[in-house]
Scaffold this motif. Sequence first.
Motif: not given
Length: 620
Positions: A361-366, A378-385, A387-394, A401-408
């Motif tokens: 699911d992390a791969g799908a978010i990426r 947003t986490a909600a938009e990415l979760g929807a795109a 197919n991952v629950r918003e809390t899990r997406a967040a 963000v911590a490992n440098g793959g995304a920037v907030a």
Amino acid sequence: MHVVGTAGHVDHGKSSLVRALTGTDPDRWLEERVRGMTLDLGFAHLRFPDGVEAGIVDVPGHERFLHNMLAGAAGMELLLLVVAANEGPAAQTLEHLAILGYLNVRRTIVVLSKIDLVDADERGLARALVADAIRGTVADGAPVIGVSTRSGEGMDELRAAIHAALVALPPRAPDAPPFLPIDRVFALAGHGTIVTGTLMQGRIATGDTLVLQPSGRDVRVRSLQVFGEKMERVAGGMRVAANLPGVDVAEIARGEVLAAPEFRAGATVRVRFRPLAEQRAALRRRTPVRAYFGSAELLGTLALDAPGTADGAGTLFLRAPAAVFPGQTFVVRRLSPKTLLGGGTVAGLDAAIDDAIEAPDAGAIRAALAAAGLQPKTAAELGAAANVRETRAAAILAELVANGGAVAVARPAGFVDAGALGVWLGRIEAFMRLRQHEYPWALGATSLAIAREAALAEPLVIRLLAGLADDGRIAQRQGYYATLDFTPALTPEQRAFFERYAAVDPQAPAVPAVALDVLVNAMKGAKIAGLSQAFDTLVATGALVKVGTDVYRGTQLAEIRARLEAVLRREGQITVSGFRDAIGSSRKYAVPLMEWFDASGVTLRNGDLRVLRAAAPEAR
Ligand SMILES: Nc1nc2c(ncn2[C@@H]2O[C@H](COP(=O)(O)OP(=O)(O)OP(=O)(O)O)[C@@H](O)[C@H]2O)c(=O)[nH]1
Ligand SMILES: [Mg+2]
């Protein structure tokens, strides 16, 4: 066997010394010999008549090749710090010393080189300067031996000192699993691929099966050599050449490790980190860095659990996996400018974080993040795109963000793919550099100028730039954006203008240098290009300070503050008229000044009185 390393400023005589000690010219490349300068690591074999021997790693002194110096530095146990007697300690003398303070040096000999070029007085001065430079460093207390490779003076004494130091060095963890950071790869006709490096620990024997990390590829060691001599087995501390059949030269690079199968590679490394004292305050919770492990140079982000501490825990999120072992030493440099930030030791790999980021699911978010390009989601938009629950997406996004793959980004909050943002950063950096060259007095480029260049809407550009500034990738000051290495500089004309119009009257040192409206009118009438940007720069750097409708010089204000604090420490409190008298100004200026000190956190207002704020910030 142990590894001796050279260090020191460019041209101070490191390679000449290695040649004089061993008969081998460590400058292997034609280009090095033509330029008379070491570009990459050199190697030589040092032998004494009684059989004591060592490998020598010779490093380049020029700062441009510091990454090569770093690739050789981790293996050094006995350091020969070379300082030219006619020049004394210089920039890279100190930088190399700082780096080696984090690594595995156990003993140091300071070699005062080129003593044939100086007289007795200058020798004394050079020794005093060296003693000063090494105090508190890894070389503290080291013997200082004057030598000349021209006349041979001092060489016998140096040889004896090296011999004594080598004999006293402890063995290098022979029973630990073998770990050999590769510093050279080449093909030998009829033999195939050869890798060389310093065996950091353990033993290797011919026929052993080891693993190349991070690729994870199994290899069999067909044969082993130490300085041209065939060996059946080698031990920690040796300079080793290993023949690896079945692997192509192109498949291995400096930085890879030849290691026992028990080593794993990972991208998330828990560390103990000691910042350089002068970098401590500047380090934020997250800093993009270049990390140096063994012979590897890796990009990543250093996240500190408690920034500002002298020695603390943290995590290095690397962009690519690396093989590391607990206790392994490392250093990190800032991305740009590439200044040394500090170093420390590895506590271990954090496989849980790596696994979380590798989950499907992390791969799908990426993938969803990458598909959005520069458009924050947003986490909600990415979760929807994805197919991952918003809390899990967040949760996944927080790890990214911590490992440098995304920037907030903020206002409104969202996430951007770090890869896409990195590509965009490359483009706008080129633009910022152009601007900085064209308008060196300005603090940088405005968001409007960058938005035009990037052909993006300015509000989006402001969010992206703020995210990059937050991540420490660009500098942001007063609405201007610049590359990290940029320092604005006024032209002589601009400088002369402000010297003239914002001058302090020596008869009335507390009276403002100039009223703001007077200065603005003078700027308009002066016909000097860039004055208003230059003014912003002076204000941003604290050279000029706006107080109410007036402008003071930074030095002037520091003087006023010192007087104010002296009175407050003596009497505990002050009125506006007391303050006016103390600094010899008038009420017209004293009132806005007092309010300015209140707002800056120096004083606290209590009715008509001011007291010193308990934890007043340090004077700038
Ligand atoms: N007079 C004198 N010159 C020396 C001595 N040792 C080295 N040199 C000269 O100093 C210059 C630099 O020597 P190198 O040994 O290449 O210096 P280096 O420290 O290896 O330089 P980098 O590797 O580029 O950092 C050369 O021109 C040498 O001939 C010495 O003992 N006396
Ligand atoms: Mg050299």
